[in-house]
Design a protein around this motif. Sequence first.
Motif, short mmCIF file in Angstrom:
data_model
loop_
_atom_site.label_atom_id
_atom_site.label_comp_id
_atom_site.label_asym_id
_atom_site.label_seq_id
_atom_site.Cartn_x
_atom_site.Cartn_y
_atom_site.Cartn_z
N UNK A 52 0.83 -1.22 0.00
CA UNK A 52 0.00 0.00 0.00
C UNK A 52 0.86 1.26 0.00
N UNK A 53 1.99 1.21 0.67
CA UNK A 53 2.82 2.41 0.80
C UNK A 53 3.42 2.86 -0.52
N UNK A 54 3.35 2.02 -1.54
CA UNK A 54 3.82 2.42 -2.85
C UNK A 54 2.91 3.43 -3.53
N UNK A 55 1.64 3.46 -3.14
CA UNK A 55 0.66 4.35 -3.77
C UNK A 55 -0.03 5.30 -2.79
N UNK A 56 0.00 5.00 -1.50
CA UNK A 56 -0.72 5.80 -0.50
C UNK A 56 0.21 6.21 0.62
N UNK A 57 -0.06 7.39 1.17
CA UNK A 57 0.60 7.87 2.38
C UNK A 57 -0.49 8.30 3.36
N UNK A 58 -0.10 8.49 4.59
CA UNK A 58 -1.06 8.89 5.60
C UNK A 58 -1.69 10.25 5.29
N UNK A 59 -0.88 11.23 4.96
CA UNK A 59 -1.40 12.58 4.83
C UNK A 59 -1.12 13.27 3.50
N UNK A 60 -0.52 12.56 2.55
CA UNK A 60 -0.21 13.16 1.25
C UNK A 60 -0.63 12.24 0.13
N UNK A 61 -1.13 12.83 -0.95
CA UNK A 61 -1.50 12.07 -2.13
C UNK A 61 -0.23 11.64 -2.86
N UNK A 63 0.20 8.27 -5.71
CA UNK A 63 -0.53 7.80 -6.88
C UNK A 63 -2.02 7.74 -6.55
N UNK A 64 -2.31 7.25 -5.35
CA UNK A 64 -3.68 7.20 -4.85
C UNK A 64 -3.88 8.23 -3.76
N UNK A 65 -5.09 8.34 -3.25
CA UNK A 65 -5.38 9.34 -2.22
C UNK A 65 -4.69 9.01 -0.90
N UNK A 66 -4.54 10.01 -0.05
CA UNK A 66 -4.00 9.77 1.28
C UNK A 66 -5.06 9.06 2.13
N UNK A 67 -4.60 8.39 3.17
CA UNK A 67 -5.55 7.71 4.06
C UNK A 67 -6.48 8.73 4.73
N UNK A 68 -5.96 9.91 5.04
CA UNK A 68 -6.80 10.93 5.66
C UNK A 68 -7.88 11.42 4.71
N UNK A 69 -7.56 11.55 3.42
CA UNK A 69 -8.57 11.95 2.44
C UNK A 69 -9.67 10.89 2.31
N UNK A 70 -9.28 9.64 2.36
CA UNK A 70 -10.27 8.55 2.30
C UNK A 70 -11.17 8.61 3.52
N UNK A 71 -10.56 8.83 4.70
CA UNK A 71 -11.34 8.91 5.94
C UNK A 71 -12.29 10.10 5.92
#
Length: 124
Positions: A52-61, A63-71
Amino acid sequence: MKLKYLFFGVALGGLSSFSNYNSDIKYSNVTKKEAILYQISDGEKLIAKSDCIGCHKLDKKLIGPSYLDIAKKYALNDKNVAYLTSKIIKGGSGVWGTIPMSAHASLKKDDAKSMATYILSLKK
């Protein structure tokens, strides 16, 4: 002499078994008391071990959205957890842009559910 080392080793091992050390505690900018109360969730551990860390980060976009944006987009409820669990396993595209999320078919449903629950729990 060997007997003294043997006795010392057994005593040291016995004393260390009474330790309160917990390797699952996550330390950041929190007090020691808060750190003891905070345990890393199963979902967070699974995400850390996955790709997952290849495309997502906790707070920054990335390739995919950040986990915070999803939340922020999805409330923490059974319907959204089931939806995101399905998205994690089957993959998909079109919700966050044109780049598709790859499927994770080998991931167990319970593991994907833990990951989705963790992500949605990040909403403040």
